[in-house]
Write an enzyme that holds these catalytic residues in place. Sequence first.
Site, PDB file in Angstrom:
ATOM      1  N   PRO A   2       3.387  33.541  13.566  1.00  0.00           N
ATOM      2  CA  PRO A   2       2.817  34.624  12.652  1.00  0.00           C
ATOM      3  C   PRO A   2       1.664  34.124  11.826  1.00  0.00           C
ATOM      4  CG  PRO A   2       5.400  34.238  12.492  1.00  0.00           C
ATOM      5  CD  PRO A   2       4.832  33.237  13.517  1.00  0.00           C
ATOM      6  N   GLU A   3       0.878  34.586  11.674  1.00  0.00           N
ATOM      7  CA  GLU A   3      -0.478  34.315  10.823  1.00  0.00           C
ATOM      8  C   GLU A   3      -0.572  35.356   9.865  1.00  0.00           C
ATOM      9  OE1 GLU A   3      -3.905  33.959  13.973  1.00  0.00           O
ATOM     10  OE2 GLU A   3      -2.415  33.478  15.426  1.00  0.00           O
ATOM     11  N   LYS A  54      -0.747  31.816   5.249  1.00  0.00           N
ATOM     12  CA  LYS A  54       0.463  32.240   6.034  1.00  0.00           C
ATOM     13  C   LYS A  54       1.819  31.894   5.157  1.00  0.00           C
ATOM     14  CE  LYS A  54      -2.059  30.330  10.168  1.00  0.00           C
ATOM     15  NZ  LYS A  54      -2.090  29.173  11.108  1.00  0.00           N
ATOM     16  N   ARG A 284      -5.841  22.589  21.363  1.00  0.00           N
ATOM     17  CA  ARG A 284      -5.228  23.931  21.053  1.00  0.00           C
ATOM     18  C   ARG A 284      -5.681  24.752  22.344  1.00  0.00           C
ATOM     19  NH1 ARG A 284      -1.853  21.566  17.881  1.00  0.00           N
ATOM     20  NH2 ARG A 284      -0.950  23.860  17.865  1.00  0.00           N
TER      21      ARG A 284
END
Length: 310
Positions: A2-3, A54, A284
């Site tokens: 969730p951003e 966030k 990433r």
Amino acid sequence: MPELPEVEVVRLFLNSHLIGKTISNLEIISPKSFSGDPKKIINQKIIKTSRIGKQLSLHLANNFILLFHLKMTGQIIYSPPSSRGTPNLREGVSTLGHPTPLHSFSEGWPNKSTRLVFTFSNKSQLFFNDQRKFGWVKLLTPDELFDYQKNLGLDVLSSKFTSKYFYNQIENTSRPIKTVLLDQNKFAGIGNIYANDALFLAKINPSTSSNKINLKKSELLVHFLKKIMMDSIKAGGSTAKDNKYIHPDGSAGTHQFSFQVYQRNNEPCLVCQTPIKRIKIGGRGTFYCPKCQKYNRSVKRDARRTEGLI
DNA sequence: CTTCTTGTTACTGA
DNA sequence: ATCAGTAACAAGAA
């Protein structure tokens, strides 16, 4: 996962369902998921919600704040008094009015990933679920909240988040722009989904050194960052392949159907049909179109413009 | 079995 | 100071 957009969709939901409600009980199933004295929230009314990046805050009448971070697999589920412990799922349409895919959450709540259960005086409940226990809820005083958030950068949707602010944050570092976008102490709220897709929309190679990006390009990137965040909020956020994000009513978001490059490895670019590449930057996963986001493309063109050749 | 994934913090070495 | 790299955290998928 969730951003910013996902957390904002949750905040909007909680803002319309929890304001004025009084907490009557907190069941701590997983001690690692909660810090603070739970007794201090009992009989306290929720008076306000807020969000930076966030991080989601529920402000209580006694001035304490419940601060939530969902990290990778956190969920916040609201169960109205009439349907305690069961999801009020309706296939096809979410409460936000978006079409939503079918979901397999038929077991209801609480389930095996439920870590905290807040109960309100009218018997409605809020479940904090988190499969991987990276997320948390902290009970903080206003001073502690300020201390905790004082190093965060500006929220991407803040009016103070201007291209000038953005440019100031990136002009003195040679780290890859993709890495810097994810730095919450510079910009609050950007995660892997929106970093990848915003760079695609701005046609910037994710490996580009931040200090090679000029003010003009910064303006473009800021424009797309804000736009993609707002578009995703309108779409109810992104419920992706391996993220656990769902709305507090159990329904799914729809922005995943608008992904440009994120998780589209080997699929054709939506602009030029070139297969999307997946590489690693700063450890990433990073997705980009090798043709639309050619390395140094903008740098060379900007240099020529500076020299008066364009 | 191993490897990989995610957001963030903490640590190490350059 | 600044940064790159990596382990740690947890659990599941491949």
